[in-house]
Each structure stands twice: as structure tokens, then as C-alpha cells.
Design a protein around this motif. Structure first.
Motif, mmCIF file in Angstrom:
data_model
loop_
_atom_site.group_PDB
_atom_site.id
_atom_site.type_symbol
_atom_site.label_atom_id
_atom_site.label_comp_id
_atom_site.label_asym_id
_atom_site.label_seq_id
_atom_site.Cartn_x
_atom_site.Cartn_y
_atom_site.Cartn_z
ATOM 1 N N ASP A 4 -5.964 9.237 32.706
ATOM 2 C CA ASP A 4 -5.401 10.412 32.036
ATOM 3 C C ASP A 4 -4.873 10.095 30.643
ATOM 4 O O ASP A 4 -4.608 11.009 29.860
ATOM 5 C CB ASP A 4 -4.294 11.037 32.892
ATOM 6 N N ARG A 5 -4.727 8.820 30.318
ATOM 7 C CA ARG A 5 -4.269 8.444 28.980
ATOM 8 C C ARG A 5 -5.402 7.913 28.103
ATOM 9 O O ARG A 5 -5.154 7.414 27.005
ATOM 10 C CB ARG A 5 -3.153 7.404 29.078
ATOM 11 N N PRO A 9 -5.720 12.612 22.565
ATOM 12 C CA PRO A 9 -4.375 13.188 22.387
ATOM 13 C C PRO A 9 -3.325 12.518 23.273
ATOM 14 O O PRO A 9 -2.228 12.185 22.805
ATOM 15 C CB PRO A 9 -4.575 14.663 22.760
ATOM 16 N N GLU A 10 -3.661 12.299 24.539
ATOM 17 C CA GLU A 10 -2.712 11.667 25.456
ATOM 18 C C GLU A 10 -2.464 10.207 25.078
ATOM 19 O O GLU A 10 -1.350 9.691 25.226
ATOM 20 C CB GLU A 10 -3.222 11.760 26.895
ATOM 21 N N ASP A 11 -3.492 9.548 24.587
ATOM 22 C CA ASP A 11 -3.342 8.162 24.134
ATOM 23 C C ASP A 11 -2.328 8.083 22.997
ATOM 24 O O ASP A 11 -1.417 7.244 23.009
ATOM 25 C CB ASP A 11 -4.705 7.632 23.683
ATOM 26 N N ILE A 13 0.009 10.265 22.168
ATOM 27 C CA ILE A 13 1.344 10.659 22.631
ATOM 28 C C ILE A 13 1.996 9.523 23.408
ATOM 29 O O ILE A 13 3.173 9.196 23.196
ATOM 30 C CB ILE A 13 1.259 11.934 23.494
ATOM 31 N N SER A 14 1.239 8.887 24.293
ATOM 32 C CA SER A 14 1.807 7.826 25.133
ATOM 33 C C SER A 14 2.235 6.620 24.310
ATOM 34 O O SER A 14 3.138 5.879 24.712
ATOM 35 C CB SER A 14 0.795 7.401 26.201
ATOM 36 N N GLU A 20 3.379 16.731 20.719
ATOM 37 C CA GLU A 20 2.762 18.047 20.857
ATOM 38 C C GLU A 20 3.429 19.033 19.906
ATOM 39 O O GLU A 20 4.647 19.088 19.803
ATOM 40 C CB GLU A 20 2.882 18.535 22.299
ATOM 41 N N TRP A 92 -2.068 9.815 39.099
ATOM 42 C CA TRP A 92 -2.377 10.419 37.806
ATOM 43 C C TRP A 92 -3.836 10.851 37.643
ATOM 44 O O TRP A 92 -4.196 11.395 36.607
ATOM 45 C CB TRP A 92 -2.000 9.468 36.666
ATOM 46 N N THR A 108 -13.225 13.153 27.988
ATOM 47 C CA THR A 108 -12.576 11.838 27.975
ATOM 48 C C THR A 108 -13.594 10.720 28.129
ATOM 49 O O THR A 108 -13.555 9.717 27.398
ATOM 50 C CB THR A 108 -11.527 11.752 29.099
#
Length: 267
Positions: A4-5, A9-11, A13-14, A20, A92, A108
């Protein structure tokens, strides 16, 4: 590693590199605005996601079709339970119940094997081929790490000798340079993202049109990246001694070019 990372975008953010923001382009506000990988990558991510969205929505117009597709569900189960059996029980993993779920999963996977791989792979020779820029091994400790009086005096008198003793040997450096050359090279028959349409896509008018849009946006991305590299306000990609950032330009000539996004990883 978390699936999920792996989405860009999630990469970001993490890793604390984005937040966001519904008012920002692509719904993200970058912590470092002049971050070429992120700024170019988000454009490519959006292009990929739109292509996948058009494709998925055409073949799965109703949400229940996703859950009822046994072959599709088996594919996702194999990825989780066989391909990543060591992490099959992690909480996850995305569910695959709706077209939006499928769009996120497929985008992804495509991103990891295309844009992300291109960004971390095809610049290796350019950045590390000159080994003092990125030595792969240190053969001695830093001169400030518990030196004897004699070592410290030698360092002060001839610092270049201490540096050469620390750098890889000629043989070690040559081996790494040869490997980086191979890894960074595009073969003459490399297939780049958005260039060749599958025959059965061409036979389906809706998908054929979606692919044409996809291919056209990738060509636009080339121009966007060129314009950014020419912007003297972007100090991380323009200026004296700064390499232009071209790793996410979709197309390339054969050889070591530092650009080009193939559709898959071959290693």
C-alpha cells in the motif's frame, strides 16, 4: 515493504515528503517543491492512473463484476498469498471488491515496474560511474576516527593520499563501473511505455482511443520535463554542475541516456 506504500502518493506521504491537500495538484502538497522525482513522478502517476481507470471502467462497468470475476480474484490472491507469502497476513493489503480497488492495485504495479524502476535504475551510471561521486566501498576509516599521531600528521601533510587509500581500488572501481554500465543501458529493442499498442486493444474502439490519449499525454510529459529542466529557479535540476533530471522522460534512444521508462523490469 508494504504494497500500500508502493503507490507514489502514499510513498511520498509515508516518507514525510508530501501532505494531502485537495487544493494542490494531484491532491498532494510537496514538502520540498523542487523535488524532481516527486514532481515529475506525480505527473506520470496521474497519466498511468487515468489510462488504467479508462481501461478498468470499460470492462467492469458495475462494481459487482469485480467480486464475481473468479480469475481476477485468483490473480490477486496469488500475488498476496504466493508471491508475498511471508506477508500474506498483513492487514495493509488492499481489498479487491470494486473498480476503484482494481484501479489502485493495477496503477501501483505498473508504477513500480515502470516509472519507479526507471528512476532508481537508469541513472546509476550517470550518478555513480565517476566513482569519487559515489564510492561503493571505503577501504579505511575516516582520518578523524581515533587516529594515531602519525596517521593524523600524514593526513594533514598529504590529504589526497588518505583519500585514495579510502576510495575503492582500481579493480574494485572498474568492476562497479562495468556493472553500472550494463544496468543503465537501454537495448536497441527496448519497449517504452505507451509506444506499442496491443493488437486486441486496437480492435476495441474505446480502449484504442484511451491508449491514444495515454500515449499523447506521455509525449506532453516529455515537454513538461524539458521545460522544468530549463527553469533556472529549479536549482535541483538546473544550474552549473547540476544534471538535468530526465529519468522520468518516457522515451529514449538506445544506450546510456539517463532517461526512458520501459514497461517492465528485465534483470
Amino acid at each position: 515493504w508494504r504494497f500500500d506504500r508502493e503507490a507514489l502518493p502514499e510513498d511520498l506521504i509515508s516518507r514525510g515528503l508530501a501532505e494531502e491537500d485537495p487544493n494542490a495538484p494531484y491532491g498532494l502538497r510537496l514538502t520540498i517543491e523542487d523535488y524532481p522525482f516527486a514532481s515529475d513522478g506525480l505527473v506520470l502517476w496521474d497519466i498511468l492512473k487515468q489510462w488504467v481507470t479508462n481501461y478498468v471502467n470499460h470492462y467492469y462497468p458495475q462494481a459487482n463484476l469485480i467480486e464475481c470475476d473468479e480469475e481476477l480474484q485468483a490473480w490477486w490472491s496469488e500475488i498476496k498469498n504466493v508471491g508475498h507469502g511471508d506477508k500474506k497476513d498483513e492487514p495493509w493489503w488492499p481489498e479487491l471488491n470494486t473498480p476503484n480497488d482494481l484501479i489502485g492495485i493495477v496503477t501501483t504495479i505498473i508504477w513500480v515496474t515502470s516509472g519507479h524502476h526507471a528512476a532508481v535504475n537508469f541513472g546509476q551510471y550517470s550518478y555513480a560511474g565517476y566513482f569519487p561521486n559515489r564510492p561503493t566501498i571505503a577501504r579505511s576509516k575516516m582520518p578523524t576516527e581515533d587516529p594515531t599521531d602519525e596517521e593524523w600528521e600524514d593526513f594533514l601533510n598529504k590529504p589526497e593520499e588518505a583519500l585514495l587509500k579510502c576510495f575503492p581500488s582500481q579493480l574494485q572501481a572498474t568492476k562497479v563501473i562495468a556493472v553500472l554500465d550494463v544496468l543503465s543501458n537501454h537495448s536497441p529493442d527496448e519497449e517504452y511505455i505507451g509506444t506499442n499498442i496491443e493488437p486486441f486493444w486496437k480492435d476495441e474502439p474505446v480502449i484504442n482511443a484511451a491508449f491514444e490519449v495515454f500515449s499523447g499525454k506521455l509525449k506532453e510529459l516529455e515537454g513538461i520535463i524539458d521545460a522544468r529542466n530549463a527553469d533556472c529557479n529549479l536549482k535541483n535540476r538546473n544550474g552549473a554542475g547540476v544534471m538535468p533530471y530526465e529519468l522520468l522522460k518516457p522515451f529514449s534512444e538506445p544506450g546510456i541516456t539517463g532517461k526512458g521508462v520501459p514497461y517492465s523490469i528485465s534483470i
